[in-house]
Design a protein around this motif. Structure first.
Motif, PDB file in Angstrom:
ATOM      1  N   ALA A 125      59.049  39.247  58.018  1.00 31.29           N
ATOM      2  CA  ALA A 125      58.022  39.074  59.052  1.00 31.29           C
ATOM      3  C   ALA A 125      58.621  38.402  60.286  1.00 31.29           C
ATOM      4  O   ALA A 125      59.298  37.378  60.203  1.00 31.29           O
ATOM      5  N   CYS A 126      58.365  39.002  61.446  1.00 32.86           N
ATOM      6  CA  CYS A 126      58.917  38.499  62.707  1.00 32.86           C
ATOM      7  C   CYS A 126      57.919  37.540  63.360  1.00 32.86           C
ATOM      8  O   CYS A 126      56.723  37.826  63.400  1.00 32.86           O
ATOM      9  N   PRO A 127      58.397  36.414  63.900  1.00 32.90           N
ATOM     10  CA  PRO A 127      57.481  35.526  64.616  1.00 32.90           C
ATOM     11  C   PRO A 127      57.123  36.119  65.972  1.00 32.90           C
ATOM     12  O   PRO A 127      57.822  37.020  66.467  1.00 32.90           O
ATOM     13  N   PRO A 128      56.060  35.638  66.601  1.00 33.43           N
ATOM     14  CA  PRO A 128      55.788  36.059  67.977  1.00 33.43           C
ATOM     15  C   PRO A 128      56.868  35.531  68.908  1.00 33.43           C
ATOM     16  O   PRO A 128      57.687  34.688  68.505  1.00 33.43           O
ATOM     17  N   LEU A 129      56.897  36.032  70.107  1.00 32.02           N
ATOM     18  CA  LEU A 129      57.795  35.478  71.116  1.00 32.02           C
ATOM     19  C   LEU A 129      57.266  34.132  71.574  1.00 32.02           C
ATOM     20  O   LEU A 129      56.066  33.829  71.445  1.00 32.02           O
ATOM     21  N   ALA A 130      58.143  33.325  72.146  1.00 26.06           N
ATOM     22  CA  ALA A 130      57.733  31.999  72.606  1.00 26.06           C
ATOM     23  C   ALA A 130      56.564  32.087  73.589  1.00 26.06           C
ATOM     24  O   ALA A 130      55.648  31.264  73.552  1.00 26.06           O
ATOM     25  N   ARG A 131      56.574  33.103  74.444  1.00 25.96           N
ATOM     26  CA  ARG A 131      55.511  33.203  75.447  1.00 25.96           C
ATOM     27  C   ARG A 131      54.148  33.476  74.840  1.00 25.96           C
ATOM     28  O   ARG A 131      53.126  33.403  75.525  1.00 25.96           O
ATOM     29  N   GLU A 132      54.140  33.784  73.535  1.00 17.74           N
ATOM     30  CA  GLU A 132      52.883  34.052  72.841  1.00 17.74           C
ATOM     31  C   GLU A 132      52.423  32.863  71.984  1.00 17.74           C
ATOM     32  O   GLU A 132      51.435  32.971  71.271  1.00 17.74           O
ATOM     33  N   ARG A 133      53.135  31.748  72.065  1.00 14.94           N
ATOM     34  CA  ARG A 133      52.831  30.585  71.223  1.00 14.94           C
ATOM     35  C   ARG A 133      52.488  29.394  72.115  1.00 14.94           C
ATOM     36  O   ARG A 133      53.347  28.856  72.804  1.00 14.94           O
ATOM     37  N   GLY A 134      51.239  28.992  72.107  1.00  8.42           N
ATOM     38  CA  GLY A 134      50.801  27.897  72.964  1.00  8.42           C
ATOM     39  C   GLY A 134      51.233  26.536  72.442  1.00  8.42           C
ATOM     40  O   GLY A 134      51.058  26.213  71.273  1.00  8.42           O
ATOM     41  N   VAL A 135      51.825  25.738  73.318  1.00 11.36           N
ATOM     42  CA  VAL A 135      52.227  24.371  72.997  1.00 11.36           C
ATOM     43  C   VAL A 135      51.452  23.423  73.902  1.00 11.36           C
ATOM     44  O   VAL A 135      51.336  23.660  75.110  1.00 11.36           O
ATOM     45  N   THR A 136      50.922  22.358  73.315  1.00  7.55           N
ATOM     46  CA  THR A 136      50.253  21.322  74.096  1.00  7.55           C
ATOM     47  C   THR A 136      50.989  20.007  73.901  1.00  7.55           C
ATOM     48  O   THR A 136      51.365  19.658  72.781  1.00  7.55           O
ATOM     49  N   ILE A 137      51.189  19.293  74.994  1.00  4.15           N
ATOM     50  CA  ILE A 137      51.794  17.966  74.941  1.00  4.15           C
ATOM     51  C   ILE A 137      50.759  16.947  75.395  1.00  4.15           C
ATOM     52  O   ILE A 137      50.241  17.038  76.514  1.00  4.15           O
ATOM     53  N   LEU A 138      50.445  16.003  74.531  1.00  6.52           N
ATOM     54  CA  LEU A 138      49.557  14.897  74.888  1.00  6.52           C
ATOM     55  C   LEU A 138      50.426  13.742  75.370  1.00  6.52           C
ATOM     56  O   LEU A 138      51.188  13.161  74.609  1.00  6.52           O
ATOM     57  N   GLY A 139      50.301  13.429  76.662  1.00  2.77           N
ATOM     58  CA  GLY A 139      51.127  12.381  77.251  1.00  2.77           C
ATOM     59  C   GLY A 139      52.180  12.989  78.141  1.00  2.77           C
ATOM     60  O   GLY A 139      53.178  13.522  77.661  1.00  2.77           O
ATOM     61  N   MET A 140      51.943  12.925  79.455  1.00  5.17           N
ATOM     62  CA  MET A 140      52.841  13.587  80.394  1.00  5.17           C
ATOM     63  C   MET A 140      53.540  12.580  81.297  1.00  5.17           C
ATOM     64  O   MET A 140      53.622  12.746  82.509  1.00  5.17           O
ATOM     65  N   GLY A 141      54.056  11.532  80.660  1.00  9.07           N
ATOM     66  CA  GLY A 141      54.935  10.611  81.365  1.00  9.07           C
ATOM     67  C   GLY A 141      56.330  11.195  81.461  1.00  9.07           C
ATOM     68  O   GLY A 141      56.519  12.414  81.388  1.00  9.07           O
ATOM     69  N   ALA A 142      57.338  10.325  81.593  1.00  7.07           N
ATOM     70  CA  ALA A 142      58.712  10.807  81.756  1.00  7.07           C
ATOM     71  C   ALA A 142      59.153  11.649  80.565  1.00  7.07           C
ATOM     72  O   ALA A 142      59.760  12.712  80.735  1.00  7.07           O
ATOM     73  N   LEU A 143      58.832  11.197  79.342  1.00  9.35           N
ATOM     74  CA  LEU A 143      59.255  11.936  78.155  1.00  9.35           C
ATOM     75  C   LEU A 143      58.491  13.254  78.023  1.00  9.35           C
ATOM     76  O   LEU A 143      59.080  14.297  77.741  1.00  9.35           O
ATOM     77  N   GLY A 144      57.179  13.194  78.187  1.00  6.73           N
ATOM     78  CA  GLY A 144      56.374  14.403  78.067  1.00  6.73           C
ATOM     79  C   GLY A 144      56.757  15.450  79.096  1.00  6.73           C
ATOM     80  O   GLY A 144      56.852  16.641  78.780  1.00  6.73           O
TER      81      GLY A 144
END
Length: 304
Positions: A125-144
């Motif tokens: 089974a093939c995974p989706p492409l990265a552009r099809e996988r939503g990522v959320t980051i909580l905390g958008m300081g320097a590290l985020g």
């Protein structure tokens, strides 16, 4: 000559060579010591594990320069009236980006099922492409922000959420609901404050897409442990890779160790590197002596 007190005894072996060198390179004439009369100290290099807990006698001290990114264990100290700066270390940032990117790709590609495959199952089974996988980051300081940039460079659609309004980020309660709804992979990089403790609880975990993956290299207290276990058992959360915990080292009887849906890493996502952190400390001392604003000054009202 300035007197700089290094008040983090356990870390002294790491800094006794790079910090004097960084101070000299910054043109700072300083005496770096591990013991000094409080009234003679100009700057304190500090870690919250330090035995120094009463800052009252340090009447001459111009700033307390923390060696850790987190300041929750010191920011509430009522004797600390001097400016407090947290550590934003380029080496720490690089380490965090590598950990977050590595584990995002691990879960995105489904690598675990191939690495641990005792039944020798042939699963093409093939995974989706990265552009099809939503990522959320909580905390958008320097590290985020740094992690978001790296993941976007790999074509992941990244949603950022911040407690306060920031350009290009969601914020507030409605923004959190939208950010969580997009999070097939959720990364938590918030500081620990009264507002962020248990931010991921039974109610908010239910806002995630079913089977979402959680990566927590931020603070252990961001997640309600019992609620996470319940969400894992119910299939609402597919897996949680956790690097930080309320008690560290994580107690041997904690259910995270034995849960098949949890990966425990021993607080290694990002560490302060003496070779690079020394230059951050030296730059802040240079700024203090030049009358320039300190870098990474902690806002006491926000707690970071």
């Amino acid at each position: 000559m300035l007197t700089v007190l290094f008040a983090a005894p356990s870390l002294w072996p790491e800094y006794q060579e790079p910090l004097p060198r960084a101070l000299a390179e910054a043109g700072i004439d300083a005496r770096l010591v591990t013991k000094a009369a409080p009234e003679a100290v100009d700057y304190i290099v500090y870690a919250p594990s330090s035995p120094l807990q009463d800052f009252t006698p340090y009447t001459r001290t111009k700033a307390v320069l923390n060696l850790w990114a987190g300041v929750e264990r010191i920011v509430g100290n009522p004797t600390l009236t001097q400016p407090l700066c947290r550590m934003v270390d380029p080496g720490l940032t690089e380490g965090m980006v590598e950990w977050v990117t590595g584990h995002t790709l691990r879960h995105h590609l489904g690598m675990d099922r191939h690495i641990v495959n005792p039944g020798h199952v042939w699963d093409p089974a093939c995974p989706p492409l990265a552009r099809e996988r939503g990522v959320t980051i909580l905390g958008m300081g320097a590290l985020g922000a740094a992690c978001a940039a790296a993941l976007r460079a790999l074509n992941f659609p990244v949603t950022g959420w911040s407690r306060t309004a920031k350009p290009g980020c969601l914020h507030g309660e409605e923004g959190l609901r939208e950010a969580l709804a997009r999070a097939e992979i959720l990364v938590t990089l918030l500081p620990k404050t009264p507002e962020t403790e248990n931010l991921l609880n039974g109610r908010t975990l239910a806002m995630l897409p079913r089977g979402a993956v959680i990566l927590n290299p931020g603070r252990g207290a961001l997640i309600d442990d019992a609620a996470l276990i319940a969400a894992l058992d119910a299939g609402q959360v597919g897996h949680a890779t956790l690097d930080v915990f309320r008690i560290e080292p994580l107690p041997q009887d904690h259910p995270f160790w034995s849960h098949p849906g949890v990966t425990v890493t021993p607080h290694i996502a990002a560490d302060t590197r003496a070779s690079t952190a020394a230059h951050v400390i030296a730059e802040n001392i240079r700024r203090g002596e030049a009358g320039e604003p300190f870098l990474h000054l902690v806002d006491r009202t926000r707690g970071y």
